[in-house]
Scaffold this motif. Structure first.
Motif, PDB file in Angstrom:
ATOM      1  N   TRP A   1      15.946  39.026 -26.357  1.00 12.80           N
ATOM      2  CA  TRP A   1      14.503  38.803 -26.317  1.00 12.80           C
ATOM      3  C   TRP A   1      14.113  37.735 -25.301  1.00 12.80           C
ATOM      4  N   ILE A   2      15.058  36.860 -24.952  1.00 10.98           N
ATOM      5  CA  ILE A   2      14.787  35.865 -23.904  1.00 10.98           C
ATOM      6  C   ILE A   2      14.357  36.580 -22.627  1.00 10.98           C
ATOM      7  N   GLY A   3      15.020  37.699 -22.328  1.00  8.05           N
ATOM      8  CA  GLY A   3      14.710  38.447 -21.117  1.00  8.05           C
ATOM      9  C   GLY A   3      13.304  39.013 -21.093  1.00  8.05           C
ATOM     10  N   ARG A   4      12.654  39.117 -22.258  1.00  3.91           N
ATOM     11  CA  ARG A   4      11.290  39.644 -22.312  1.00  3.91           C
ATOM     12  C   ARG A   4      10.232  38.560 -22.162  1.00  3.91           C
ATOM     13  N   TRP A   5      10.472  37.393 -22.767  1.00  4.10           N
ATOM     14  CA  TRP A   5       9.403  36.398 -22.745  1.00  4.10           C
ATOM     15  C   TRP A   5       9.640  35.242 -21.783  1.00  4.10           C
ATOM     16  N   TYR A   6      10.875  35.059 -21.322  1.00  5.44           N
ATOM     17  CA  TYR A   6      11.144  33.920 -20.443  1.00  5.44           C
ATOM     18  C   TYR A   6      10.469  34.103 -19.085  1.00  5.44           C
ATOM     19  N   GLN A   7       9.830  33.035 -18.606  1.00  4.14           N
ATOM     20  CA  GLN A   7       9.196  33.036 -17.291  1.00  4.14           C
ATOM     21  C   GLN A   7       9.774  31.893 -16.456  1.00  4.14           C
ATOM     22  N   PRO A   8      10.470  32.202 -15.359  1.00  2.00           N
ATOM     23  CA  PRO A   8      10.994  31.133 -14.494  1.00  2.00           C
ATOM     24  C   PRO A   8       9.868  30.204 -14.044  1.00  2.00           C
ATOM     25  N   GLY A   9      10.163  28.917 -14.008  1.00  2.00           N
ATOM     26  CA  GLY A   9       9.158  27.952 -13.590  1.00  2.00           C
ATOM     27  C   GLY A   9       8.243  27.507 -14.710  1.00  2.00           C
ATOM     28  N   GLY A  10       8.533  27.942 -15.941  1.00  2.00           N
ATOM     29  CA  GLY A  10       7.708  27.563 -17.076  1.00  2.00           C
ATOM     30  C   GLY A  10       8.103  26.214 -17.655  1.00  2.00           C
ATOM     31  N   GLU A  11       7.709  25.991 -18.904  1.00  2.24           N
ATOM     32  CA  GLU A  11       7.942  24.694 -19.545  1.00  2.24           C
ATOM     33  C   GLU A  11       9.425  24.389 -19.708  1.00  2.24           C
TER      34      GLU A  11
ATOM     35  N   ALA B   1      18.429  27.223 -18.710  1.00  2.00           N
ATOM     36  CA  ALA B   1      19.533  26.554 -19.407  1.00  2.00           C
ATOM     37  C   ALA B   1      19.061  25.946 -20.725  1.00  2.00           C
ATOM     38  N   GLU B   2      17.855  25.367 -20.732  1.00  2.00           N
ATOM     39  CA  GLU B   2      17.336  24.753 -21.954  1.00  2.00           C
ATOM     40  C   GLU B   2      16.989  25.821 -22.993  1.00  2.00           C
ATOM     41  N   VAL B   3      16.433  26.926 -22.530  1.00  2.00           N
ATOM     42  CA  VAL B   3      16.138  28.038 -23.442  1.00  2.00           C
ATOM     43  C   VAL B   3      17.421  28.528 -24.095  1.00  2.00           C
ATOM     44  N   ALA B   4      18.453  28.728 -23.283  1.00  2.00           N
ATOM     45  CA  ALA B   4      19.735  29.203 -23.807  1.00  2.00           C
ATOM     46  C   ALA B   4      20.306  28.204 -24.808  1.00  2.00           C
ATOM     47  N   ARG B   5      20.251  26.921 -24.475  1.00  2.00           N
ATOM     48  CA  ARG B   5      20.828  25.898 -25.353  1.00  2.00           C
ATOM     49  C   ARG B   5      20.151  25.892 -26.715  1.00  2.00           C
ATOM     50  N   GLN B   6      18.818  25.915 -26.715  1.00  2.00           N
ATOM     51  CA  GLN B   6      18.096  25.842 -27.982  1.00  2.00           C
ATOM     52  C   GLN B   6      18.276  27.118 -28.809  1.00  2.00           C
ATOM     53  N   CYS B   7      18.252  28.272 -28.152  1.00  2.00           N
ATOM     54  CA  CYS B   7      18.422  29.531 -28.884  1.00  2.00           C
ATOM     55  C   CYS B   7      19.810  29.620 -29.509  1.00  2.00           C
ATOM     56  N   ILE B   8      20.821  29.243 -28.751  1.00  2.00           N
ATOM     57  CA  ILE B   8      22.190  29.320 -29.264  1.00  2.00           C
ATOM     58  C   ILE B   8      22.397  28.315 -30.389  1.00  2.00           C
TER      59      ILE B   8
ATOM     60  N   VAL C   1      20.411  37.351 -18.969  1.00  2.00           N
ATOM     61  CA  VAL C   1      19.133  38.008 -19.271  1.00  2.00           C
ATOM     62  C   VAL C   1      17.944  37.230 -18.715  1.00  2.00           C
ATOM     63  N   ALA C   2      18.183  36.017 -18.220  1.00  2.00           N
ATOM     64  CA  ALA C   2      17.117  35.248 -17.578  1.00  2.00           C
ATOM     65  C   ALA C   2      17.145  35.412 -16.060  1.00  2.00           C
ATOM     66  N   GLN C   3      18.083  36.221 -15.551  1.00  2.00           N
ATOM     67  CA  GLN C   3      18.173  36.517 -14.127  1.00  2.00           C
ATOM     68  C   GLN C   3      17.552  37.894 -13.855  1.00  2.00           C
ATOM     69  N   PRO C   4      17.171  38.188 -12.599  1.00  2.00           N
ATOM     70  CA  PRO C   4      16.458  39.440 -12.314  1.00  2.00           C
ATOM     71  C   PRO C   4      17.135  40.713 -12.817  1.00  2.00           C
ATOM     72  N   PHE C   5      18.435  40.889 -12.554  1.00  2.00           N
ATOM     73  CA  PHE C   5      19.080  42.133 -12.979  1.00  2.00           C
ATOM     74  C   PHE C   5      19.224  42.194 -14.498  1.00  2.00           C
ATOM     75  N   GLY C   6      19.577  41.072 -15.112  1.00  2.00           N
ATOM     76  CA  GLY C   6      19.679  41.049 -16.567  1.00  2.00           C
ATOM     77  C   GLY C   6      18.322  41.237 -17.223  1.00  2.00           C
ATOM     78  N   MET C   7      17.304  40.629 -16.646  1.00  2.00           N
ATOM     79  CA  MET C   7      15.947  40.770 -17.170  1.00  2.00           C
ATOM     80  C   MET C   7      15.476  42.221 -17.050  1.00  2.00           C
ATOM     81  N   CYS C   8      15.841  42.865 -15.947  1.00  2.00           N
ATOM     82  CA  CYS C   8      15.487  44.272 -15.749  1.00  2.00           C
ATOM     83  C   CYS C   8      16.162  45.138 -16.809  1.00  2.00           C
ATOM     84  N   LEU C   9      17.401  44.811 -17.125  1.00  2.00           N
ATOM     85  CA  LEU C   9      18.133  45.526 -18.171  1.00  2.00           C
ATOM     86  C   LEU C   9      17.379  45.466 -19.493  1.00  2.00           C
ATOM     87  N   ILE C  10      16.799  44.306 -19.806  1.00  2.00           N
ATOM     88  CA  ILE C  10      16.103  44.119 -21.078  1.00  2.00           C
ATOM     89  C   ILE C  10      14.677  44.666 -21.026  1.00  2.00           C
ATOM     90  N   ARG C  11      13.943  44.375 -19.956  1.00  2.00           N
ATOM     91  CA  ARG C  11      12.524  44.741 -19.904  1.00  2.00           C
ATOM     92  C   ARG C  11      12.300  46.225 -19.633  1.00  2.00           C
TER      93      ARG C  11
END
Length: 223
Positions: free
Chosen positions: A191-201, A205-212, A125-135
């Protein structure tokens, strides 16, 4: 007395092969590979733009401009914008289902498999096609394709439900309602696919680790 030899005259078939080899056009298999690569570039670029601007705010002219081609060129690879969206969402779903199945096939107990499936889902969901699926989702996809996509989404939900139920049965997960728990897991990761922005803080991988970790371990301080 010496004899002179003349070079053999090429046969018509040999001349035809030589002319074919000299053709500026690639052979059919190579042309098909090139076409598929360009079609994938159209879909990937479209998915990125749908994620950035939204489906309705992105035109075929916009997609063509980013690819440095003309709008008529796109019609060699896709019929219209609806088909592009359908293929983008379908790719996101196939990536997710394939990843979940591979995680389950890797074995381990229910918790190991559940965590692996969550990692796959969070990554996609943090990749373009997965993000498109969510957004963008399937709401904009016309029937009967919308029904097909919703069936595939249901498969993802049921995969999580089965693993949660298995974990409860094994005793590795606390007693819970598998259906509701699967909704919470998939909803939080989606919801990661909606708010995650590549190149952000945080990296994907870190987003996935903390959410899980939060979903698996909770937020209460344990004694």
């Amino acid at each position: 007395m010496g004899t002179s030899s003349k070079a053999a005259t090429p046969s018509p078939a040999a001349r035809a092969r030589k002319q074919a080899d000299a053709s500026p056009w690639a052979r059919a298999p190579e042309r098909e590979r090139q076409r598929e690569a360009k079609r994938n570039a159209v879909l990937s670029t479209a998915a990125q733009m749908f994620n950035e601007r939204g489906f309705h705010a992105t035109s075929l002219d916009d997609i063509a401009a980013r690819l440095h081609v003309t709008k008529p060129t796109l019609y060699y690879y896709v019929k219209n914008k609806d088909e592009i969206l359908l293929e983008c969402v379908r790719k996101g779903l196939h990536m997710t289902l394939d990843g979940i199945e591979a995680s389950r096939q890797a074995g381990g107990n229910a918790v190991d498999q559940l965590r692996a499936c969550m990692e796959v889902y969070a990554d996609i969901v943090a990749q373009p096609f997965g993000m498109c699926l969510i957004r963008v989702g399937d709401e904009e996809v016309p029937e009967p394709s919308r029904t097909e996509l919703r069936r595939m989404k249901s498969e993802i939900d049921h995969a999580f439900r089965r693993l949660v139920a298995q974990g409860v049965e094994e005793g590795s997960l606390a007693a819970c309602d598998p259906k509701m728990t699967a909704f919470v897991i998939a909803g939080a990761l989606s919801w990661i696919g909606r708010w995650y922005q590549p190149g952000g803080e945080y990296s994907a991988a870190e987003v996935a680790r903390q959410c899980i970790a939060t979903l698996m371990d909770g937020v209460l301080r344990r004694p």
